[in-house]
Design a protein around this motif. Sequence first.
Motif, PDB file in Angstrom:
ATOM      1  N   PRO A   1     -10.660 -12.897  10.683  1.00 32.69           N
ATOM      2  CA  PRO A   1      -9.365 -12.527  11.273  1.00 32.69           C
ATOM      3  C   PRO A   1      -8.401 -11.950  10.238  1.00 32.69           C
ATOM      4  CG  PRO A   1     -10.062 -14.679  12.058  1.00 32.69           C
ATOM      5  CD  PRO A   1     -10.982 -14.315  10.940  1.00 32.69           C
ATOM      6  N   ALA A   2      -8.412 -12.511   9.024  1.00 28.81           N
ATOM      7  CA  ALA A   2      -7.517 -12.017   7.964  1.00 28.81           C
ATOM      8  C   ALA A   2      -7.933 -10.623   7.512  1.00 28.81           C
ATOM      9  CB  ALA A   2      -7.521 -12.986   6.785  1.00 28.81           C
ATOM     10  N   ILE A   3      -9.245 -10.380   7.411  1.00 28.28           N
ATOM     11  CA  ILE A   3      -9.737  -9.060   7.007  1.00 28.28           C
ATOM     12  C   ILE A   3      -9.304  -8.008   8.019  1.00 28.28           C
ATOM     13  CG2 ILE A   3     -11.824  -7.653   6.732  1.00 28.28           C
ATOM     14  CD1 ILE A   3     -13.160 -10.225   5.579  1.00 28.28           C
TER      15      ILE A   3
ATOM     16  N   ASN B   1      -3.606  -3.614  10.101  1.00 25.91           N
ATOM     17  CA  ASN B   1      -2.147  -3.674  10.189  1.00 25.91           C
ATOM     18  C   ASN B   1      -1.433  -3.481   8.855  1.00 25.91           C
ATOM     19  OD1 ASN B   1      -2.331  -4.209  12.989  1.00 25.91           O
ATOM     20  ND2 ASN B   1      -2.737  -6.364  12.533  1.00 25.91           N
ATOM     21  N   HIS B   2      -2.198  -3.324   7.804  1.00 29.56           N
ATOM     22  CA  HIS B   2      -1.578  -3.116   6.490  1.00 29.56           C
ATOM     23  C   HIS B   2      -2.189  -1.910   5.780  1.00 29.56           C
ATOM     24  CE1 HIS B   2       0.701  -6.877   6.711  1.00 29.56           C
ATOM     25  NE2 HIS B   2      -0.367  -7.359   7.334  1.00 29.56           N
ATOM     26  N   VAL B   3      -3.479  -1.990   5.451  1.00 33.40           N
ATOM     27  CA  VAL B   3      -4.117  -0.890   4.705  1.00 33.40           C
ATOM     28  C   VAL B   3      -4.062   0.409   5.497  1.00 33.40           C
ATOM     29  CG1 VAL B   3      -6.294  -0.043   3.756  1.00 33.40           C
ATOM     30  CG2 VAL B   3      -5.613  -2.419   3.377  1.00 33.40           C
ATOM     31  N   LEU B   4      -4.518   0.393   6.741  1.00 35.01           N
ATOM     32  CA  LEU B   4      -4.504   1.622   7.540  1.00 35.01           C
ATOM     33  C   LEU B   4      -3.086   2.120   7.789  1.00 35.01           C
ATOM     34  CD1 LEU B   4      -7.271   1.434  10.312  1.00 35.01           C
ATOM     35  CD2 LEU B   4      -7.245   2.794   8.216  1.00 35.01           C
ATOM     36  N   VAL B   5      -2.168   1.206   8.010  1.00 31.64           N
ATOM     37  CA  VAL B   5      -0.769   1.596   8.254  1.00 31.64           C
ATOM     38  C   VAL B   5      -0.196   2.304   7.038  1.00 31.64           C
ATOM     39  CG1 VAL B   5       1.570   0.714   8.599  1.00 31.64           C
ATOM     40  CG2 VAL B   5      -0.311  -0.156  10.002  1.00 31.64           C
ATOM     41  N   GLU B   6      -0.421   1.732   5.846  1.00 35.92           N
ATOM     42  CA  GLU B   6       0.134   2.327   4.634  1.00 35.92           C
ATOM     43  C   GLU B   6      -0.561   3.645   4.290  1.00 35.92           C
ATOM     44  OE1 GLU B   6       2.809   1.394   3.426  1.00 35.92           O
ATOM     45  OE2 GLU B   6       3.023  -0.625   4.244  1.00 35.92           O
ATOM     46  N   LEU B   7      -1.870   3.704   4.462  1.00 32.05           N
ATOM     47  CA  LEU B   7      -2.586   4.952   4.204  1.00 32.05           C
ATOM     48  C   LEU B   7      -2.144   6.033   5.191  1.00 32.05           C
ATOM     49  CD1 LEU B   7      -6.257   3.808   3.466  1.00 32.05           C
ATOM     50  CD2 LEU B   7      -4.708   4.950   1.872  1.00 32.05           C
ATOM     51  N   ASN B   8      -1.964   5.647   6.455  1.00 27.10           N
ATOM     52  CA  ASN B   8      -1.538   6.618   7.467  1.00 27.10           C
ATOM     53  C   ASN B   8      -0.160   7.175   7.151  1.00 27.10           C
ATOM     54  OD1 ASN B   8      -2.321   7.817  10.107  1.00 27.10           O
ATOM     55  ND2 ASN B   8      -0.396   6.893  10.767  1.00 27.10           N
ATOM     56  N   LYS B   9       0.726   6.293   6.704  1.00 25.31           N
ATOM     57  CA  LYS B   9       2.066   6.717   6.317  1.00 25.31           C
ATOM     58  C   LYS B   9       1.996   7.701   5.149  1.00 25.31           C
ATOM     59  CE  LYS B   9       5.027   3.425   6.306  1.00 25.31           C
ATOM     60  NZ  LYS B   9       5.786   2.206   5.884  1.00 25.31           N
ATOM     61  N   HIS B  10       1.161   7.382   4.179  1.00 25.73           N
ATOM     62  CA  HIS B  10       1.038   8.267   3.010  1.00 25.73           C
ATOM     63  C   HIS B  10       0.479   9.627   3.405  1.00 25.73           C
ATOM     64  CE1 HIS B  10       0.306   9.619  -1.082  1.00 25.73           C
ATOM     65  NE2 HIS B  10      -0.906   9.973  -0.678  1.00 25.73           N
ATOM     66  N   PHE B  11      -0.626   9.630   4.162  1.00 22.66           N
ATOM     67  CA  PHE B  11      -1.273  10.894   4.499  1.00 22.66           C
ATOM     68  C   PHE B  11      -0.523  11.679   5.578  1.00 22.66           C
ATOM     69  CE2 PHE B  11      -5.209   8.722   2.777  1.00 22.66           C
ATOM     70  CZ  PHE B  11      -5.234   9.483   1.618  1.00 22.66           C
TER      71      PHE B  11
ATOM     72  N   PHE C   1     -11.458 -16.083  -3.786  1.00 18.63           N
ATOM     73  CA  PHE C   1     -10.635 -14.884  -3.665  1.00 18.63           C
ATOM     74  C   PHE C   1      -9.739 -15.054  -2.457  1.00 18.63           C
ATOM     75  CE2 PHE C   1     -13.427 -13.931  -0.266  1.00 18.63           C
ATOM     76  CZ  PHE C   1     -12.939 -12.854   0.447  1.00 18.63           C
ATOM     77  N   THR C   2      -8.704 -14.218  -2.386  1.00 20.43           N
ATOM     78  CA  THR C   2      -7.770 -14.289  -1.257  1.00 20.43           C
ATOM     79  C   THR C   2      -7.597 -12.902  -0.666  1.00 20.43           C
ATOM     80  OG1 THR C   2      -6.577 -16.139  -2.264  1.00 20.43           O
ATOM     81  CG2 THR C   2      -5.433 -14.912  -0.539  1.00 20.43           C
ATOM     82  N   ILE C   3      -7.681 -12.825   0.658  1.00 19.13           N
ATOM     83  CA  ILE C   3      -7.437 -11.561   1.350  1.00 19.13           C
ATOM     84  C   ILE C   3      -6.638 -11.873   2.614  1.00 19.13           C
ATOM     85  CG2 ILE C   3      -9.616 -11.598   2.661  1.00 19.13           C
ATOM     86  CD1 ILE C   3      -9.694  -8.495   2.177  1.00 19.13           C
ATOM     87  N   GLY C   4      -5.552 -11.156   2.793  1.00 16.13           N
ATOM     88  CA  GLY C   4      -4.701 -11.416   3.944  1.00 16.13           C
ATOM     89  C   GLY C   4      -4.174 -12.830   3.977  1.00 16.13           C
ATOM     90  N   GLY C   5      -4.018 -13.454   2.798  1.00 13.55           N
ATOM     91  CA  GLY C   5      -3.484 -14.800   2.721  1.00 13.55           C
ATOM     92  C   GLY C   5      -4.507 -15.905   2.929  1.00 13.55           C
TER      93      GLY C   5
END
Length: 365
Positions: A165-167, A173-183, A297-301
């Motif tokens: 669920p965190a991945i 909701n984070h990686v794709l959102v930020e990449l979409n904003k950049h591109f 390791f930690t991903i998405g908290g």
Amino acid sequence: MSKMFTLYGAQMSLYTGKARAYLTYKKIPFREVFSSVKVYKSIIEPKTGVRFIPVVETPEGEFIQDTVHIIDELEKRFEGHSIYPATPKQQLVSEIFQLWGDEWLVIPAMHYRWNKNNFPFIYEEFGRVATPNMPAFVRRFFGKKLASRFKGFVPVLGITEKTIPAIEDWFENHVLVELNKHFSTHEFLLGSRPCAGDFGLFGPLYAHLYRDPVPGAILREKAPHVAKWVERLRNPPKNDGSWLEGDAIPDTLIPLLSRIFKEFWPVLMHSVESVQKWIVENPDVEKIPRSIGFHQFTIGGISEKRAIMPFQQWKLQRVVDVYNKFDVEQKANVDNFINASFGLKIEALPMSKRLQRKNNKLVVA
């Protein structure tokens, strides 16, 4: 002798996608040979000593394996359309994104491929390796058997019921959102010209997350500008384009860099510490195993265990080597950017025992 290069790989292969996009962008004449079982046994294994793709064969009969090595070697031979920025901050950021794409975006790439309903598409794709000329139903049968080996690697990456669920939240909701904003405002990472970091991202974002049915639908719906970026890198513009002036790093990359340093960097640091310790404890062993135990390791908290992969130190050495080539003034500019923005110091990385690739295997330098 033909001047044509040969790329041995496969459409479903993450790193083949990266190599293919690079060869296409550089306008290097090449043909692609699908890596069937026959090709593995008759060419890839005998010529490289390993079972990994992609492999590039030069017109002189040299076989180059690993995308970083492939790109480095071909950059020396084809100087035009360089993918290495000339200015220090952009050069370092490019290498960091290449490392992140190669080693961290593998997590969503593997999760969405093997834990979502991408079948029978994936089974048919893998079935071509064993039975490339057989009907689809036969390819599905053999592909399912072959694919099970790759699916078994998923938990090793820390992809479990606990982290899934965190991945998904992290990626969608984070990686794709930020990449979409950049591109949405930049054609590529650092302007209108692709850098090494673009090709690092392209591998997982194209071969797994764009081509596979389920993640492909998510990517197109949630991040249409990322989908357009994928298409731009698949069919690169004829002109070179340019990187941003003044060694500028776009503001839209800062949130992504922050996540890289918060989530991925600690994994790299502990991996290096573990490798250094392993080398001291195994002084007579030259060849390094693919993994040397597990760590948190930690991903998405959410925290979980994953394999410690020494190859990541070899990749990280490249970032440090880029930094160490800078002069005093350049280092000061980079230090100011990295330390002020993210509270890190590149030169502080503890790697007294270096790794190198020898005959395509990882060894102590």
